[in-house]
Every structure is written in C-alpha cells, then in structure tokens.
Scaffold this active site. Structure first.
Site, PDB file in Angstrom:
ATOM      1  N   ARG A  87      -9.601  -6.144 -14.064  1.00 55.75           N
ATOM      2  CA  ARG A  87      -8.406  -5.312 -13.991  1.00 55.75           C
ATOM      3  C   ARG A  87      -7.315  -6.060 -13.245  1.00 55.75           C
ATOM      4  O   ARG A  87      -7.577  -6.664 -12.187  1.00 55.75           O
ATOM      5  CB  ARG A  87      -8.741  -3.999 -13.277  1.00 55.75           C
ATOM      6  CG  ARG A  87      -7.547  -3.251 -12.746  1.00 55.75           C
ATOM      7  CD  ARG A  87      -7.838  -1.812 -12.396  1.00 55.75           C
ATOM      8  NE  ARG A  87      -6.909  -1.249 -11.441  1.00 55.75           N
ATOM      9  CZ  ARG A  87      -5.631  -0.971 -11.685  1.00 55.75           C
ATOM     10  NH1 ARG A  87      -5.098  -1.223 -12.875  1.00 55.75           N
ATOM     11  NH2 ARG A  87      -4.856  -0.460 -10.754  1.00 55.75           N
ATOM     12  N   ASP A 204       3.326  -0.588  -2.797  1.00 58.25           N
ATOM     13  CA  ASP A 204       3.959   0.439  -1.968  1.00 58.25           C
ATOM     14  C   ASP A 204       3.004   0.860  -0.861  1.00 58.25           C
ATOM     15  O   ASP A 204       1.862   1.209  -1.129  1.00 58.25           O
ATOM     16  CB  ASP A 204       4.390   1.645  -2.809  1.00 58.25           C
ATOM     17  CG  ASP A 204       3.258   2.186  -3.665  1.00 58.25           C
ATOM     18  OD1 ASP A 204       2.861   1.504  -4.628  1.00 58.25           O
ATOM     19  OD2 ASP A 204       2.757   3.276  -3.343  1.00 58.25           O
TER      20      ASP A 204
HETATM   21  N1  HPA Z   1      -1.441   5.588  -5.676  1.00 67.00           N
HETATM   22  C1  HPA Z   1      -2.231   5.258  -6.697  1.00 67.00           C
HETATM   23  N2  HPA Z   1      -2.094   4.150  -7.393  1.00 67.00           N
HETATM   24  C2  HPA Z   1      -1.123   3.306  -7.058  1.00 67.00           C
HETATM   25  C3  HPA Z   1      -0.272   3.582  -6.002  1.00 67.00           C
HETATM   26  C4  HPA Z   1      -0.448   4.783  -5.273  1.00 67.00           C
HETATM   27  O1  HPA Z   1       0.270   5.078  -4.313  1.00 67.00           O
HETATM   28  N3  HPA Z   1       0.617   2.561  -5.915  1.00 67.00           N
HETATM   29  C5  HPA Z   1       0.307   1.690  -6.889  1.00 67.00           C
HETATM   30  N4  HPA Z   1      -0.745   2.134  -7.577  1.00 67.00           N
END
Ligand code: HPA
Length: 235
Positions: A87, A204
């Site tokens: 992945r 993030d």
């Molecule tokens: N949550 C789930 N999957 C994700 C997130 C998140 O905050 N950021 C990038 N993929």
C-alpha cells in the site's frame, strides 16, 4: 473476472502497489512503469500492469476504507493469485514525533473495523511481512528519509469528533498514525499466504494541525512510490 474487476487471469503481476485513489494509480503507472497497460476500469477503480526495472509490477486502486479495499485485495489474492501487496498512502499523525512528510512504515495495524470480529474471543494482530518491511527500512535509511517503523490504526472513520483523543489509548501504546486500509490488507494477505506492507506519508498531524502543502505532497508521493517499487523488487 469478478463483479469489480474485468482483468483476465494473468493480467496482474504477482506484485501490486495499492494506492487508494484511482487517478493516483494511473499517475503511478504512467510515471514509473514501463509499458503500462490498463487492466481494470470497473467503477473507475483503475488497475494497470507494466514493469519497473525489468520486473513485472501492477498497480490497483483500492478506494477509501477497509470495505472497499477488502473487495479489491480479496479478489487480487484469490482470483488473480497476487503474492505481494504494497500500500502507498497517506496517514494522519497521532504523535508529535512524526512530522509532516515523514514516512510511516506500518509494522502492525490495529483497527476498529468489524472485519476482524470473526477472530473473537481473540484480538488478532495484523502484521506486515518482515522481508518487505526490512527492505523498505533499509532503502529508506539509504535515501535519508525520515521514517518510523510503527503501529498504525486503520480507522473506519475519517471525521473523528475529538482529534487524536478519538483513538482512545492507542497513541499511548505506540500507535503513531491513523490511516484507513492497512489492517484489512494485512489480514487478507495472511489469510491467502501472501506478503503485505503499508507505507504511508504523514500528511496531517491530528495534534498540531500541521498539514502538508501541495508542492511537498507531490515530492513526497514520488519518493514514497519509488521506495515501494524498489522494496517490491528487493525482497
Ligand atoms: N485519518 C485517516 N486517514 C488519513 C488521515 C486521517 O486523519 N490523514 C491521512 N489519511
């Protein structure tokens, strides 16, 4: 052929990269693979086959979340006899040690999905293939990438109400990041005797609110895909 995949037996290589986004699958095939050929377009969940450094490799989009991912992955393993799954995705940070753009190489993947309920009364611990994991770590070190070999949580919920706190005690137990697919991929790979690894770029941070910007996203994505392709042929 399956209800979700029009590829014929033999259309997929034994190794398949798994991005969530169909257009990312197309971008990976067109940017990195030699002689890319589209093998699936059912529901626009695009799949391609080609080669990387002379080795056959495919790329198949999974969509978002474990129910979607499990459909494509189950069929890749059962019908198309795929043996290696990597992945390539993004994740949210659950620990300030993980900075935006860092790679999280998932050793294990906890989950809130009901997919693993069949293991009750046990709590199954979905795990990465050690050979793929160690190859990815070695290559990442050689390339000087900031990486974390860690546990992730594959969550069924993107919009959580309470930031990192929404993941309960997991961040206090070594779970560094949240994404939405790895646990199902690892569980299915184990079920079918295949190898799997999830490599995610942290985009993030759920604690600081830091986010990747558009320019960094593209560079990070390119580095991660090249790492995944070289991992695939190294182990
Ligand atoms: N949550 C789930 N999957 C994700 C997130 C998140 O905050 N950021 C990038 N993929």
């Amino acid at each position: 052929m399956t209800p979700h995949n029009e590829a014929k037996p033999g259309d997929y290589a034994e190794t398949v990269l798994l991005p969530g986004d169909p257009l990312r699958a197309k971008w990976i095939a067109e940017t990195f693979l030699d002689n890319p050929k589209q093998v699936n377009a059912v529901r626009n969940c695009l799949g391609f086959s080609g080669s990387w450094k002379g080795q056959p490799i495919s790329v198949q989009a999974t969509g978002m979340g474990q129910p979607s991912t499990a459909i494509y992955v189950n069929e890749l393993l059962e019908v198309y006899k795929v043996k290696k799954l990597i992945r390539v995705g993004t994740c949210g940070g659950l620990n300030t040690r993980v900075k935006v753009r860092d790679l999280v190489i998932a050793m294990t993947a906890a989950t809130d999905s009901s997919m693993n309920n069949s293991f009750a009364p046990y709590t199954y611990a979905p795990f990465a293939d050690y050979g793929l994991l160690s190859a990815a770590v070695e290559l990442s070190k050689q390339r000087g990438y900031n990486h974390h070999v860690a546990s992730v949580v594959s969550s069924d919920i993107f919009y959580v109400p309470d930031g990192a706190k929404s993941y309960g005690a997991l961040p206090d137990h070594g779970v560094l990041a949240v994404e939405m697919e790895a646990s199902a991929i690892y569980t299915l790979a184990a079920r079918f005797g295949a190898k799997a690894l999830a490599i995610c770029t942290m985009t993030d941070c759920l604690i600081t609110g830091d986010q990747i910007d558009a320019g960094q996203r593209q560079t990070s994505l390119k580095d991660m895909v090249e790492l995944a392709l070289d991992t695939a042929i190294a182990s």
